[in-house]
Scaffold this active site. Structure first.
Site, short mmCIF file in Angstrom:
data_model
loop_
_atom_site.label_atom_id
_atom_site.label_comp_id
_atom_site.label_asym_id
_atom_site.label_seq_id
_atom_site.Cartn_x
_atom_site.Cartn_y
_atom_site.Cartn_z
N THR A 184 -57.25 11.47 -19.95
CA THR A 184 -58.40 11.97 -20.71
C THR A 184 -58.76 10.88 -21.71
OG1 THR A 184 -56.99 12.95 -22.39
CG2 THR A 184 -57.57 14.35 -20.54
N GLU A 329 -59.25 17.13 -16.25
CA GLU A 329 -58.27 18.14 -15.84
C GLU A 329 -58.72 18.98 -14.65
OE1 GLU A 329 -59.11 17.36 -18.90
OE2 GLU A 329 -57.51 17.71 -20.36
N LYS A 438 -69.36 26.06 -37.80
CA LYS A 438 -69.11 27.38 -38.40
C LYS A 438 -69.81 27.45 -39.74
CE LYS A 438 -64.89 26.83 -36.08
NZ LYS A 438 -64.88 25.35 -36.06
N TRP A 443 -71.69 31.16 -35.95
CA TRP A 443 -71.56 29.93 -35.18
C TRP A 443 -72.92 29.36 -34.80
CZ3 TRP A 443 -67.17 30.39 -30.99
CH2 TRP A 443 -65.94 30.58 -31.65
P1 ADP Z 1 -62.93 14.01 -22.86
O1 ADP Z 1 -62.36 15.39 -22.97
O2 ADP Z 1 -62.07 12.99 -23.45
O3 ADP Z 1 -64.39 13.91 -23.27
P2 ADP Z 1 -63.56 14.50 -20.12
O4 ADP Z 1 -64.45 13.56 -19.43
O5 ADP Z 1 -62.48 15.11 -19.36
O6 ADP Z 1 -62.96 13.69 -21.31
O7 ADP Z 1 -64.50 15.57 -20.82
C1 ADP Z 1 -64.57 16.90 -20.47
C2 ADP Z 1 -65.47 17.64 -21.40
O8 ADP Z 1 -66.80 17.13 -21.36
C3 ADP Z 1 -65.63 19.09 -21.08
O9 ADP Z 1 -64.56 19.86 -21.56
C4 ADP Z 1 -66.94 19.44 -21.77
O10 ADP Z 1 -66.75 19.69 -23.15
C5 ADP Z 1 -67.73 18.18 -21.64
N1 ADP Z 1 -68.67 18.31 -20.52
C6 ADP Z 1 -68.53 17.87 -19.26
N2 ADP Z 1 -69.62 18.16 -18.52
C7 ADP Z 1 -70.48 18.80 -19.33
C8 ADP Z 1 -71.81 19.35 -19.17
N3 ADP Z 1 -72.47 19.29 -18.03
N4 ADP Z 1 -72.35 19.96 -20.25
C9 ADP Z 1 -71.71 20.03 -21.43
N5 ADP Z 1 -70.48 19.52 -21.65
C10 ADP Z 1 -69.88 18.91 -20.62
#
Ligand code: ADP
Length: 542
Positions: A184, A329, A438, A443
């Site tokens: 990640t 993940e 918040k 929210w």
């Molecule tokens: P990191 O967590 O370090 O950013 P990731 O690439 O695994 O690495 O990111 C996953 C996160 O990215 C998701 O949990 C979500 O919050 C965000 N995300 C991914 N795709 C989308 C999307 N289409 N719209 C909004 N948020 C997104």
């Protein structure tokens, strides 16, 4: 009762063997660092991936050993995707955009023994070397003439392959064995390792190509603009091979003009990546008046796709945007926004609205639920928002080298995102838990605010973070990066927002500034929060 069917394991090598056998002459075109464009096909890629496996075996790499790549989107990186897991080893795709310390951390944490790197990372790798604890061999991804003098004892990739005899016999083994190690991006602490299996990668590839997902056919030419090191470019190298697509690899040149020329020269029909890349491309089209040629579809995700972007691609250029939500993940495909008959029955306007504003709908293989703070399941009424939980055969069970499970007892993984689900089964992310604002017990969704602000004329990127407020605990701050040459003022943005959002969502501060991005091209909210931490500290506390 035991079934009586064959139980051949699902192997990543099976994907490239299929592509070579059934679509062997379908092209792979790759730009490279300081080398002419490379052209070959799936048959050649399979042959070369086999030689790579032979070379690694000669270096003493075997079952379960880790190998790291520090590489761009090229055909050689693609060969690593098949050759390394194909022999039973594990490919760790390091993210070169992280800081030195984090790159070294991931390579050490992975325990990698071989490091493959691009020519233009030589300086970086020489800098990292004293910190790398387990690397025994360095390989520069280049041909014999261009191998740079180096103090690493690095050999050249092409020479390594040329020394092998080819005709590798891909071994079969347990499909649950590890294949890829992806970290990640570490926006919240040290990067965490997610260890994909052959089985998870193959199932993800099969599901990803389905009509209701990315819907590829053998006529498609796929150009991944999501980095190969980021969650395996969302599985595109595998989904493309399973469907016999042409592959176009842009190396590190993801600027709009380079992508535009590849789209036209190579007949690219499908591409994808994070929204920032496609914002640049839309700018380019608007500025030059050019058209996106054969491009028919984009998969965009990694952060929320602004509605204005999806609408403009569709209306102005006839390019459909399939939004994808997922995370490292989840391999990363979670949901994808594609139409259903139930949605189509509502009429085109309603359908566009849903497709352009939701992250996507459930895909075969991934279960979703939203729950309240007590863990009780929430209804799919598009109003109730709660923690988003997922499970399925390509969702994480446990982080690499962690003791505890990453899921609850029933296998549900808490994504850290807050979402709603509507009656059509479409999920909408309202925020990440750590980004939600918040304000006085209520929210505010940073994503919703960003979405409205991004449509304001002249705005290139809109980013919203919650910052400390003496009375309300937190209030939104809106950072705006204008398009080149556009004059955008806080007053203009405020006037645009006023009729479009509820009054109490109005940001307490609007700043015009370049918006910082993370190593995966997302808005870096941590940096913004730190930068503006005290911006409202003197606000009226009464
Ligand atoms: P990191 O967590 O370090 O950013 P990731 O690439 O695994 O690495 O990111 C996953 C996160 O990215 C998701 O949990 C979500 O919050 C965000 N995300 C991914 N795709 C989308 C999307 N289409 N719209 C909004 N948020 C997104």
């Amino acid at each position: 009762m035991e079934a009586l069917m064959q139980s051949a394991p699902l192997m990543i090598s099976g994907i490239i063997r299929y592509a070579a056998a059934a679509h062997g002459d379908r092209e792979i075109v790759s730009r490279l660092v300081d080398e002419p464009t490379w052209r070959h096909d799936w048959a050649s890629a399979e042959e070369r991936a086999g030689r790579l496996a032979q070379a690694l075996i000669r270096l003493g790499i075997g079952d379960g050993d880790r190998v790291t790549s520090l590489a761009w989107n090229t055909h050689r990186h693609l060969e690593l995707f098949y050759g390394v897991p194909g022999l039973g080893a594990v490919l760790h795709t390091a993210n070169p955009r992280l800081g030195d310390e984090q790159i070294a951390f991931t390579i050490n944490h992975a325990g990698s023994r071989v490091l493959f790197f691009e020519r233009n990372f030589l300086e970086l790798v020489e800098r990292l070397r004293p910190r790398l604890e387990h690397i025994e061999h360095y390989v520069m991804l280049t041909d014999a003439e261009r191998l740079l003098d180096n103090g690493l004892g690095a050999s050249g990739y092409e020479a390594l392959l040329a020394a092998e005899e080819g005709g590798f016999a891909w071994p079969l083994f347990d499909e649950n064995r590890a294949a890829f190690l992806c970290y990640t991006s570490g926006t919240t602490g040290d990067p965490k390792g997610v260890l994909y299996s052959h089985r998870s990668v193959v199932l993800h590839a099969m599901a990803g190509g389905l009509g209701g997902a990315l819907g590829f056919t053998a006529f498609d030419a796929i150009m991944p603009c999501q980095s190969l090191y980021h969650a395996t470019a969302w599985g595109l190298p595998f989904i493309a091979a399973v469907n016999g697509c042409k592959m176009v690899l842009p190396c590190d040149r993801m600027d709009a003009a380079s992508l535009h020329s590849l789209i036209h020269e190579e007949g690219v029909t499908f591409s994808g990546g994070v929204p920032t890349i496609w914002t640049m491309y839309l700018d380019h089209l608007a500025r030059t008046g050019e058209k996106p040629g054969t491009l028919r579809q984009l998969v965009i995700g990694g952060s929320a796709v602004p509605r204005a972007m999806a609408e403009s691609f569709q209306r102005d250029h006839g390019v459909a945007v399939r939004q994808l939500w997922g995370m490292t993940e989840t391999s990363p495909m979670g949901v994808i926004a594609t139409p259903t008959p139930k949605l189509a029955a509502e009429g085109e306007d309603e359908m566009d609205e849903v497709i352009w504003t939701r992250q996507g709908r459930m895909q075969f293989g991934i279960e979703l639920k939203i729950v309240d703070e007590e863990g009780a399941k929430l209804p799919h009424d598009s109003e109730s928002s709660g923690a988003l939980l997922v499970r399925g055969p390509w969702v994480i069970g446990r982080y690499y080298r962690a003791e505890a499970s990453a899921t609850d007892a029933d296998g549900w993984f808490d994504t850290g995102d807050i979402a709603t689900i509507d009656r059509f089964g479409f999920m909408r992310i309202t925020d990440r838990k750590k980004d939600v604002i918040k304000s006085g017990g209520e929210w505010i969704s940073s994503i919703d605010l960003e979405n409205v602000a991004a449509a304001c004329p002249g705005v290139r990127i809109a980013a919203v973070v919650g910052i400390f407020h003496p009375k309300w605990e937190e209030r939104p701050l809106l950072a705006i990066e204008p398009h080149e040459g556009s004059i955008v003022t806080p007053e203009k943005v405020k006037a645009y927002l006023e009729p479009r959002i509820v009054r109490w969502w109005m940001p307490d501060a609007i700043v015009i500034t370049p918006v910082p991005l993370t190593a995966t091209g997302k808005i870096d909210k941590k940096v913004l929060r730190d930068r503006y931490r005290d911006h409202l500290a003197d606000a009226d506390a009464v």
